[in-house]
Design an enzyme around this catalytic site. Structure first.
Site, PDB file in Angstrom:
ATOM      1  N   ASP A 145      55.607  16.725  45.564  1.00  0.00           N
ATOM      2  CA  ASP A 145      54.254  16.916  45.014  1.00  0.00           C
ATOM      3  C   ASP A 145      53.647  18.239  45.462  1.00  0.00           C
ATOM      4  O   ASP A 145      52.577  18.619  44.986  1.00  0.00           O
ATOM      5  CB  ASP A 145      53.333  15.748  45.413  1.00  0.00           C
ATOM      6  N   ASN A 146      54.316  18.934  46.368  1.00  0.00           N
ATOM      7  CA  ASN A 146      53.824  20.242  46.797  1.00  0.00           C
ATOM      8  C   ASN A 146      54.666  21.380  46.216  1.00  0.00           C
ATOM      9  O   ASN A 146      54.583  22.509  46.683  1.00  0.00           O
ATOM     10  CB  ASN A 146      53.810  20.327  48.325  1.00  0.00           C
ATOM     11  N   GLY A 183      38.110  13.046  50.415  1.00  0.00           N
ATOM     12  CA  GLY A 183      37.902  14.086  49.409  1.00  0.00           C
ATOM     13  C   GLY A 183      37.460  15.425  49.972  1.00  0.00           C
ATOM     14  O   GLY A 183      37.128  16.342  49.236  1.00  0.00           O
ATOM     15  N   GLY A 208      43.526  14.501  45.100  1.00  0.00           N
ATOM     16  CA  GLY A 208      42.658  13.633  45.885  1.00  0.00           C
ATOM     17  C   GLY A 208      41.401  14.331  46.368  1.00  0.00           C
ATOM     18  O   GLY A 208      40.415  13.691  46.736  1.00  0.00           O
ATOM     19  N   ASP A 247      50.039  24.503  48.268  1.00  0.00           N
ATOM     20  CA  ASP A 247      49.560  23.542  49.258  1.00  0.00           C
ATOM     21  C   ASP A 247      49.856  23.995  50.690  1.00  0.00           C
ATOM     22  O   ASP A 247      50.865  23.628  51.297  1.00  0.00           O
ATOM     23  CB  ASP A 247      50.140  22.132  49.019  1.00  0.00           C
ATOM     24  N   ARG A 301      52.831  20.470  39.201  1.00  0.00           N
ATOM     25  CA  ARG A 301      53.806  20.233  40.278  1.00  0.00           C
ATOM     26  C   ARG A 301      55.001  19.440  39.768  1.00  0.00           C
ATOM     27  O   ARG A 301      54.899  18.782  38.727  1.00  0.00           O
ATOM     28  CB  ARG A 301      53.117  19.396  41.379  1.00  0.00           C
TER      29      ARG A 301
HETATM   30  P1  AMP Z   1      49.045  16.739  51.192  1.00  0.00           P
HETATM   31  O1  AMP Z   1      49.863  16.125  52.280  1.00  0.00           O
HETATM   32  O2  AMP Z   1      47.904  17.587  51.681  1.00  0.00           O
HETATM   33  O3  AMP Z   1      49.874  17.450  50.174  1.00  0.00           O
HETATM   34  O4  AMP Z   1      48.308  15.524  50.458  1.00  0.00           O
HETATM   35  C1  AMP Z   1      48.988  14.419  49.931  1.00  0.00           C
HETATM   36  C2  AMP Z   1      48.063  13.670  49.011  1.00  0.00           C
HETATM   37  O5  AMP Z   1      46.921  13.188  49.717  1.00  0.00           O
HETATM   38  C3  AMP Z   1      47.541  14.486  47.861  1.00  0.00           C
HETATM   39  O6  AMP Z   1      47.530  13.674  46.730  1.00  0.00           O
HETATM   40  C4  AMP Z   1      46.155  14.875  48.322  1.00  0.00           C
HETATM   41  O7  AMP Z   1      45.290  15.091  47.233  1.00  0.00           O
HETATM   42  C5  AMP Z   1      45.731  13.676  49.128  1.00  0.00           C
HETATM   43  N1  AMP Z   1      44.783  14.028  50.189  1.00  0.00           N
HETATM   44  C6  AMP Z   1      45.038  14.689  51.342  1.00  0.00           C
HETATM   45  N2  AMP Z   1      43.921  14.816  52.081  1.00  0.00           N
HETATM   46  C7  AMP Z   1      42.930  14.234  51.393  1.00  0.00           C
HETATM   47  C8  AMP Z   1      41.533  14.027  51.626  1.00  0.00           C
HETATM   48  N3  AMP Z   1      40.938  14.450  52.732  1.00  0.00           N
HETATM   49  N4  AMP Z   1      40.838  13.381  50.675  1.00  0.00           N
HETATM   50  C9  AMP Z   1      41.415  12.948  49.563  1.00  0.00           C
HETATM   51  N5  AMP Z   1      42.711  13.087  49.290  1.00  0.00           N
HETATM   52  C10 AMP Z   1      43.469  13.724  50.179  1.00  0.00           C
HETATM   53 MG    MG Z   2      49.782  18.316  48.582  1.00  0.00          MG
END
Ligand code: AMP
Ligand code: MG
Length: 491
Positions: free
Chosen positions: A249-250, A123, A89, A259, A180
């Site tokens: 996913d992590n 993003g 993301g 992550d 992942r």
């Molecule tokens: P995370 O909890 O950081 O592992 O993120 C979970 C999902 O949300 C992943 O697919 C990330 O790419 C997406 N994500 C987290 N923060 C952002 C952000 N600020 N902008 C875009 N995607 C995000």
């Molecule tokens: Mg993640």
């Protein structure tokens, strides 16, 4: 600029795995940190590292010549619940290169702009969480724990809106692969089973080459993923690392720590420690990490059913056999790590009980995890005096005093001289870990425009097992008012 050679492999997989997506430039970027040890390994020279082009590339403001940045799709189980679509993301693959050891390495920019997988987010990544990822991954590497690494940290004054207004940053993270568990889950759960084998074959060919081309390669590969995951979690437990968001996913198929979000290192020892403020149920508490890893592996194995057999019952049987290798693999890895921490050369029957007895005393005493192991190394085995150093941090003194003679007897049974044992223990029990309050101090200073603290902390954490003159404060427990800093998923 003199760049290491590009050698795209992952990029060649093409659709449906990832899409070429351009980065979104940031204004007034500044290169705040570069990991010089990683930059050396990757083959960047000083002139390149000091160039404006390099800074701009690390910001996502300039492409790597000859490579289109790309974002991949994955899904995963978040807090036990299946989320059908996730993906990069805010991470974009910047390049795939060959490093100075001849290894293929992938560079990813985290926070470089929107992708089709950004969902409702922006993003971007904020400076606060980017400093944590930068420091956390380099600290884990210095501890000898498998992890993605961080090459650089770039900042921009562009505002980013979280609970408060913060500013943007980009970390360039580096790993042989960012694949992942969730990548496999996506293709399984969307019914694109034909996409599983090319992805698995890519991973095997590039990262498990000894298995390439074998008819039984998928089974053997999954067994290795199980073993690497077990090894990784044993490392985490032994150093007091809490990941905080062990969603599938992590989880890396290479067994890397991946992550860095609301992670933390234990200060006071607590089996139930929850480092992620958003984890209300304590699903990802310190003490549950080993079983969560196993559950995550079960999700990966399910996603790989079509690779194991055309027949579901047969696939289930094969997957169950692989799954059952986790407990013994973890048990063996963990026993070795804890034995090393306690200074035992051999792993023996009865050690589990002795080790658990001390851990339980530490838990009841809320002893500082990192400091206690350094102090244990100073216990004299041929003494009948109380073990004064460690004792200062113990509340249940009666239980501890009763444990010490058993520990001494165990040490003496191997006959090692105290000096050699203590040196061995100090080589596996760090003095310096990235405690939350240390990260916080570096973050607050960086937010005010100075990187002095960040530089110093990065330097201290680069040699975590070696006593560094004048750095006592970095080895100390947090002061009382900084013991319960809250770290959430917000990043
Ligand atoms: P995370 O909890 O950081 O592992 O993120 C979970 C999902 O949300 C992943 O697919 C990330 O790419 C997406 N994500 C987290 N923060 C952002 C952000 N600020 N902008 C875009 N995607 C995000
Ligand atoms: Mg993640």
């Amino acid at each position: 600029m003199n760049l290491p050679p590009l050698t795209p492999r992952y990029a060649l997989l093409g659709k449906p795995y990832h899409l070429p997506i351009p980065t979104t430039p940031l204004p007034n970027v500044e290169l705040l940190q570069v990991s010089s040890s990683l930059a050396d390994e990757l083959g960047f020279d000083d002139a390149t590292l000091n160039s404006a082009e390099f800074r701009d590339m690390m910001a996502g403001n300039r492409p790597w010549p000859g490579y289109d940045t790309r974002a991949s799709v994955y899904s995963g189980h978040q807090f036990g619940v299946y989320v059908p679509q996730l993906g990069d993301g805010r991470a974009l693959m910047l390049a795939e290169i060959i490093d100075t050891h001849g290894r293929r390495m992938e560079l990813q920019l985290k926070g470089a702009g929107l992708t089709p997988y950004s969902r409702h987010a922006d993003g971007r990544a904020v400076l606060r969480s980017s400093i944590r990822e930068y420091l956390g991954s380099e600290a884990m590497h210095a501890l000898g724990i498998p992890t993605t690494r961080a090459l650089s940290l770039v900042t921009s004054p562009q505002p980013v809106y979280r609970e408060r207004v913060e500013t943007a940053a980009v970390v360039c993270r580096v790993a042989p692969s960012f694949v992942r568990f969730g990548h496999f889950e996506f293709f399984y759960h969307t019914g694109q089973h034909e996409a599983l084998a090319p992805l698995a074959d890519h991973v095997i060919d590039e990262h498990f080459p000894h298995l390439a081309g074998r008819p039984d390669r998928y089974v053997l590969w999954l067994i290795e993923v199980v073993e690497r995951t077990a090894q990784l979690i044993a490392h985490w437990q032994a150093v007091g690392f809490c990941h905080g968001v062990m969603n599938t996913d992590n989880m890396s198929v290479l067994g890397l720590t991946l992550d860095y979000g609301p992670f933390g290192f234990l200060d006071a020892f607590d089996f139930g420690h929850i480092c992620n403020h958003s984890d209300e149920q304590g699903r990802y508490a310190y003490g549950t990490q080993p079983e969560i890893a196993q559950w995550n592996l079960s999700r990966l194995l399910q996603a790989c059913f079509p690779l194991l057999s055309d027949n579901d019952d047969e696939a289930l049987d094969i997957a169950r056999n692989i799954y059952e290798k986790y407990a013994p693999a973890y048990g063996m890895a963990a026993r070795r790590r804890w034995s090393d921490k306690f200074g035992f050369r051999e792993v023996r029957d009865g050690d589990d009980a002795l080790i658990n007895e001390m851990l339980s005393i530490m838990h009841r005493s809320k002893s500082d995890f990192t400091r206690t192991f350094r102090k244990l190394a100073q216990i004299e085995s041929r003494s009948d005096q109380p073990a004064f150093g460690v004792r200062e941090d113990i509340m249940d003194i009666a239980a501890f005093d009763a444990w010490v003679p058993k520990y001494r007897a165990r040490l003496l049974s191997e006959g090692a001289a105290d000096e050699a044992r203590s040196a061995g223990m100090n080589a596996v029990n760090p003095i310096y870990v990235l405690r939350n309050h240390l990260a916080q101090a570096a973050i607050e200073q960086a937010e005010r425009g100075s990187t002095e603290e960040l530089d110093r902390l990065a330097r201290v954490l680069a040699t975590p097992y070696t006593q560094q003159a004048g750095m006592e404060a970095y080895a100390a427990e947090p002061p009382a008012h900084l013991r319960h800093l809250e770290v959430s998923c917000s990043s």
